[in-house]
Motif scaffolding. Structure first.
Motif, PDB file in Angstrom:
ATOM      1  N   TYR A 240      13.927  68.596-106.799  1.00 62.21           N
ATOM      2  CA  TYR A 240      13.305  69.918-105.944  1.00 62.21           C
ATOM      3  C   TYR A 240      13.709  71.046-106.521  1.00 62.21           C
ATOM      4  O   TYR A 240      12.895  72.186-106.046  1.00 62.21           O
ATOM      5  N   VAL A 241      14.899  71.233-106.907  1.00 57.12           N
ATOM      6  CA  VAL A 241      15.235  72.452-107.452  1.00 57.12           C
ATOM      7  C   VAL A 241      14.365  73.040-108.522  1.00 57.12           C
ATOM      8  O   VAL A 241      14.206  74.182-108.329  1.00 57.12           O
ATOM      9  N   GLN A 242      13.584  71.987-109.813  1.00 58.39           N
ATOM     10  CA  GLN A 242      12.675  72.659-110.206  1.00 58.39           C
ATOM     11  C   GLN A 242      11.511  72.946-109.724  1.00 58.39           C
ATOM     12  O   GLN A 242      10.988  73.740-110.109  1.00 58.39           O
ATOM     13  N   ARG A 243      11.132  71.960-108.564  1.00 61.13           N
ATOM     14  CA  ARG A 243       9.764  72.352-108.397  1.00 61.13           C
ATOM     15  C   ARG A 243       9.401  73.724-107.410  1.00 61.13           C
ATOM     16  O   ARG A 243       9.145  74.488-107.428  1.00 61.13           O
ATOM     17  N   ALA A 244      10.594  73.492-106.394  1.00 58.97           N
ATOM     18  CA  ALA A 244      10.721  75.209-105.294  1.00 58.97           C
ATOM     19  C   ALA A 244      11.028  76.354-106.783  1.00 58.97           C
ATOM     20  O   ALA A 244      10.717  77.436-106.846  1.00 58.97           O
ATOM     21  N   TRP A 245      12.182  76.173-107.775  1.00 50.78           N
ATOM     22  CA  TRP A 245      12.036  78.063-108.775  1.00 50.78           C
ATOM     23  C   TRP A 245      12.140  77.086-110.285  1.00 50.78           C
ATOM     24  O   TRP A 245      12.997  76.873-110.308  1.00 50.78           O
ATOM     25  N   PRO A 246      10.360  76.945-110.531  1.00 44.85           N
ATOM     26  CA  PRO A 246       9.895  76.280-112.159  1.00 44.85           C
ATOM     27  C   PRO A 246      10.587  77.149-112.661  1.00 44.85           C
ATOM     28  O   PRO A 246      10.909  76.344-113.831  1.00 44.85           O
ATOM     29  N   GLY A 247      10.562  78.351-112.691  1.00 44.72           N
ATOM     30  CA  GLY A 247      10.760  79.730-113.349  1.00 44.72           C
ATOM     31  C   GLY A 247      12.718  79.728-114.119  1.00 44.72           C
ATOM     32  O   GLY A 247      13.240  80.389-115.250  1.00 44.72           O
ATOM     33  N   SER A 248      13.085  79.320-113.044  1.00 48.38           N
ATOM     34  CA  SER A 248      14.552  79.063-113.331  1.00 48.38           C
ATOM     35  C   SER A 248      15.217  78.487-113.984  1.00 48.38           C
ATOM     36  O   SER A 248      15.426  77.464-114.429  1.00 48.38           O
ATOM     37  N   THR A 249      16.454  79.008-114.470  1.00 50.53           N
ATOM     38  CA  THR A 249      17.442  78.036-115.235  1.00 50.53           C
ATOM     39  C   THR A 249      18.414  76.978-114.324  1.00 50.53           C
ATOM     40  O   THR A 249      18.863  77.823-113.991  1.00 50.53           O
ATOM     41  N   LEU A 250      18.447  75.406-114.781  1.00 50.94           N
ATOM     42  CA  LEU A 250      19.084  75.221-114.099  1.00 50.94           C
ATOM     43  C   LEU A 250      20.123  74.308-114.740  1.00 50.94           C
ATOM     44  O   LEU A 250      19.816  73.297-116.044  1.00 50.94           O
ATOM     45  N   VAL A 251      21.578  74.343-114.298  1.00 52.49           N
ATOM     46  CA  VAL A 251      22.462  74.009-115.338  1.00 52.49           C
ATOM     47  C   VAL A 251      23.340  72.548-114.215  1.00 52.49           C
ATOM     48  O   VAL A 251      23.516  73.155-113.164  1.00 52.49           O
ATOM     49  N   VAL A 252      23.606  71.025-114.420  1.00 52.88           N
ATOM     50  CA  VAL A 252      24.422  70.391-113.821  1.00 52.88           C
ATOM     51  C   VAL A 252      25.182  70.026-114.525  1.00 52.88           C
ATOM     52  O   VAL A 252      25.471  69.961-115.977  1.00 52.88           O
ATOM     53  N   TYR A 253      26.067  70.116-113.409  1.00 47.34           N
ATOM     54  CA  TYR A 253      27.578  69.449-114.469  1.00 47.34           C
ATOM     55  C   TYR A 253      28.527  67.990-114.035  1.00 47.34           C
ATOM     56  O   TYR A 253      27.883  67.979-112.635  1.00 47.34           O
ATOM     57  N   GLY A 254      29.311  67.470-115.152  1.00 47.17           N
ATOM     58  CA  GLY A 254      29.767  66.384-114.020  1.00 47.17           C
ATOM     59  C   GLY A 254      28.692  65.138-114.413  1.00 47.17           C
ATOM     60  O   GLY A 254      27.595  65.151-115.188  1.00 47.17           O
ATOM     61  N   ALA A 255      29.670  63.728-113.774  1.00 44.75           N
ATOM     62  CA  ALA A 255      28.421  62.783-113.010  1.00 44.75           C
ATOM     63  C   ALA A 255      28.812  62.449-112.060  1.00 44.75           C
ATOM     64  O   ALA A 255      29.851  61.725-111.449  1.00 44.75           O
ATOM     65  N   PRO A 256      27.730  61.994-111.410  1.00 48.37           N
ATOM     66  CA  PRO A 256      27.275  61.029-110.139  1.00 48.37           C
ATOM     67  C   PRO A 256      28.844  60.018-110.415  1.00 48.37           C
ATOM     68  O   PRO A 256      28.542  59.184-111.004  1.00 48.37           O
ATOM     69  N   ILE A 257      29.300  59.648-108.740  1.00 39.99           N
ATOM     70  CA  ILE A 257      30.573  58.958-109.249  1.00 39.99           C
ATOM     71  C   ILE A 257      30.433  57.798-108.743  1.00 39.99           C
ATOM     72  O   ILE A 257      31.384  56.906-109.876  1.00 39.99           O
TER      73      ILE A 257
END
Lengths: 183, 465
Positions: A77-94
């Motif tokens: 959803y973040v990518q769809r809402a802000w397609p030009g933004s740089t997205l950084v994810v951290y960690g791993a799903p618990i």
């Protein structure tokens, strides 16, 4: 809409990751005087996305550690809402849930990777990530996970589950440093 | 009818028609919404997050959200309210989950419906003005008999009423789906079954409120008000409880056939639920120790791990056994060994907290689940120490206890060795957690016994090495 959203250089932070990693990123953003709008839960963050109406941050952080099941869809959803933004994810799903990384996502898998990221200035990051290869996974070479304390006795998560396509790049510490130092 | 008891209606009064309904996760609910409001576009989305996205992006007046589809309901409601403050959020839930649905009303839910949801009941909420108009056209109570209205119709098929039907007195058909649901869920226990039966009775009789008291359980449905009449519920010619009814049509009275049949149905179903409950208890109980058995423990651990993940809370499993148990068996005989297990079980129950799950895991092995019944913790919280203290307290209790079954010739103290493993630190599912606890238990055995070790800690070197 949060006030910071009016600034195109604002930073979005969804603090659903490991607490220490989230604090590290917040401290870094504070030190860099970044305009930050942050959320502690994924649902209000999603509402923020849909209300943004074209305004967008140029950098977004999402902590993965406490996201469960379908909540991981927030990355898309973040990518769809802000397609030009740089997205950084951290960690791993618990829960060990897999997350399909599409283009434009940088994955800081552990504390060392978060630490290295935060050693850069925001100006440097903004100047470099736009040119970075799409969808990178950044990890330290010792395999320590972000903020998880002792790894002894902890079943190892199969990293391939986070990379169903096998197409992502795993950077060495040297490659990472080279990437972040590039000006 | 919305399933609310004595709560104020929070449904906003509006005149606009519903043009778009977002249904979360249920194709069946979408069909019901289509039948209830044929002129509206009904959109089905996979989960609550998608509902927020859809609502914010494309709009909608109503979101239908099954309670079970929202693990973090408070956060979900806040997100929906942020995305569309004027939208109505209707929860659906099983009768047993009604308290949770009611508790969600102050947090952003507009109203709730008990499942199975009929188009008529959904329409009451989707188009309150039309429903209100329909109600205004109803004749006054007491005219039903004059109209020759049959109080109960067989067959639960939902129908869309036209204006003529709206003008007629409303008498609900027997909700056959509700009856099926009651029968299918007998294993949930008498208390939960009685809640479903109360809702079934309210719908069947067309009453405003129902209270059933039976076999020590009480269940309510509909609004809370004084009963118009009360019918004793009998079992084996003895009064076992009562059915109190408020606001039913005049055709429905204690002597009417539908009421007497309903009373028989309630008592027979509750008897069956009690039998099932006993069987379930037997299936989950360890005969020797009186504790839960491994089958129960495994199920409980699976369920609690899922809950811990949802609530971002911790959970700790303890696995331990009696040191040199074989020696006691060989020296005193198996009867004494059994008695020793029973005494340890009693001590274990006494030393545990109310919510902890205590079980005999097999042989002389016991297992405990320590879990947080309080509020969720923040992500990344530090490693728990409280369960370690609880386990050590239990270890000391055993070591200091005089076991009567061993008599005065007991060969020293009875001691235990155990291993502790925590979610999420040592694993993300039951198998991983129990494996980690077992490894810690083995390390405790190897390194001298009479100790409880935490998985992942630096185990001491084995004795003699």
């Amino acid at each position: 809409m949060p006030e910071a959203m009016r600034d195109a250089s604002a930073v979005f932070h969804l603090r659903t990751g490991d607490r220490l990693a989230a604090q590290r990123i917040d401290a870094w953003l504070d030190q860099e005087n970044a305009e930050v709008f942050g959320y502690g839960d994924v649902y209000r963050a999603c509402a923020c996305l849909v209300l943004a109406e074209g305004k967008k941050p140029d950098l977004a952080f999402i902590g993965l550690d406490w996201l469960i099941g379908n909540e991981l869809a927030i990355v898309g959803y973040v990518q769809r809402a802000w397609p030009g933004s740089t997205l950084v994810v951290y960690g791993a799903p618990i829960n060990g849930d897999s997350i399909a990384m599409t283009g434009g996502v940088i994955h800081l898998e552990n504390a060392a990777a978060v630490g290295r990221w935060c050693m850069q200035s925001l100006v440097q990051v903004r100047g470099t990530v736009g040119d970075a290869p799409r969808s990178r996974r950044l990890a330290s070479t010792n395999g320590q996970r972000a903020g998880r304390g002792s790894a002894q006795g902890t079943p190892r998560r199969d990293d391939s589950r986070h990379d169903p396509t096998g197409a992502q790049t795993l950077l060495s510490a040297e490659e990472l440093a080279a990437l972040l130092d590039r000006d | 009818m919305t399933g609310g008891l004595d709560l104020p209606m929070t449904t906003p009064s509006r005149t606009s028609l519903v043009t778009r309904v977002i249904v979360v996760g249920s194709r069946r609910l979408a069909d019901v919404a289509n039948a209830a409001c044929p002129s509206a576009e009904v959109v089905v989305v996979a989960d609550a997050l998608a509902a927020i996205w859809e609502l914010g992006r494309r709009g909608g007046e109503v979101v239908v959200l099954p309670l079970r589809a929202a693990a973090r309901l408070g956060d979900v409601l806040a997100g929906l309210r942020d995305a569309a403050p004027d939208a109505r959020v209707l929860l659906t839930c099983q009768p047993a989950d009604e308290p949770a649905a009611r508790a969600a009303l102050p947090h952003g839910a507009t109203d709730y419906l008990i499942e199975p949801v009929s188009p008529e009941r959904l329409r009451d909420l989707l188009e309150p003005d039309r429903s209100a108009a329909g109600r205004a056209m109803e004749p006054a109570p007491g005219l039903e008999q004059a109209h020759g209205i049959e109080p109960v119709r067989l067959g639960g098929a939902a129908q869309v009423m036209d204006a003529t039907e709206l003008a007629a007195p409303r008498v609900a058909p027997i909700p056959i789906e509700s009856l099926t649901e009651v029968v299918m869920r007998l294993t949930e226990g008498p208390a939960a079954v009685l809640v479903r039966l109360a809702e079934l009775a309210r719908t069947t009789l067309g009453a405003e409120g129902i209270v059933i008291e039976l076999d020590g359980h009480t269940a309510r449905a509909g609004i809370a008000r004084d009963a118009d009449w009360k019918l004793p519920l009998t079992h084996a010619d003895a009064v076992a409880g009562s059915l109190a009814v408020a606001g039913a049509p005049n055709a429905v009275h204690p002597e009417s056939k539908v009421v007497t049949e309903l009373a028989r149905l309630i008592t027979a179903t509750m008897r069956e639920a009690a039998k099932r409950s006993e069987l379930v208890e037997l299936a989950w109980k360890d005969d020797l120790s009186g504790l839960h058995n491994r089958r129960y423990f495994d199920r409980a651990l699976d369920r609690l791990i899922k809950m811990a993940a949802d609530r971002r809370s911790r959970l700790t499993a303890l696995l331990f056994d009696i040191d040199d148990f074989k020696r006691y068996n060989d020296r005193y005989g198996h009867d004494t060994g059994d008695a020793l297990i029973r005494e340890v079980a009693i001590l274990l129950k006494r030393s545990s907290r109310v919510d902890d799950v205590v079980a005999r895991y097999g042989g002389d092995e016991f297992a405990v689940i320590f879990w947080d019944a309080e509020e969720p913790r923040i992500a990344g919280s530090s490693h728990p120490t409280e369960p370690v203290a609880l386990a050590e307290r239990f270890q000391a209790t055993i070591a200091n206890h005089h076991f009567a079954c061993l008599g005065p010739t007991a060969p020293g103290r009875v001691t235990i060795s155990g291993g502790l493993a925590c979610y999420p630190w040592h694993g993300h599912d039951r198998v991983a957690i129990m494996f980690a606890a077992d490894q810690a238990l083995l390390a405790a055995k190897r390194t001298g016994k009479n100790q409880i070790l935490l998985a992942g800690a630096d185990f001491p070197a084995p004795q003699g090495v």
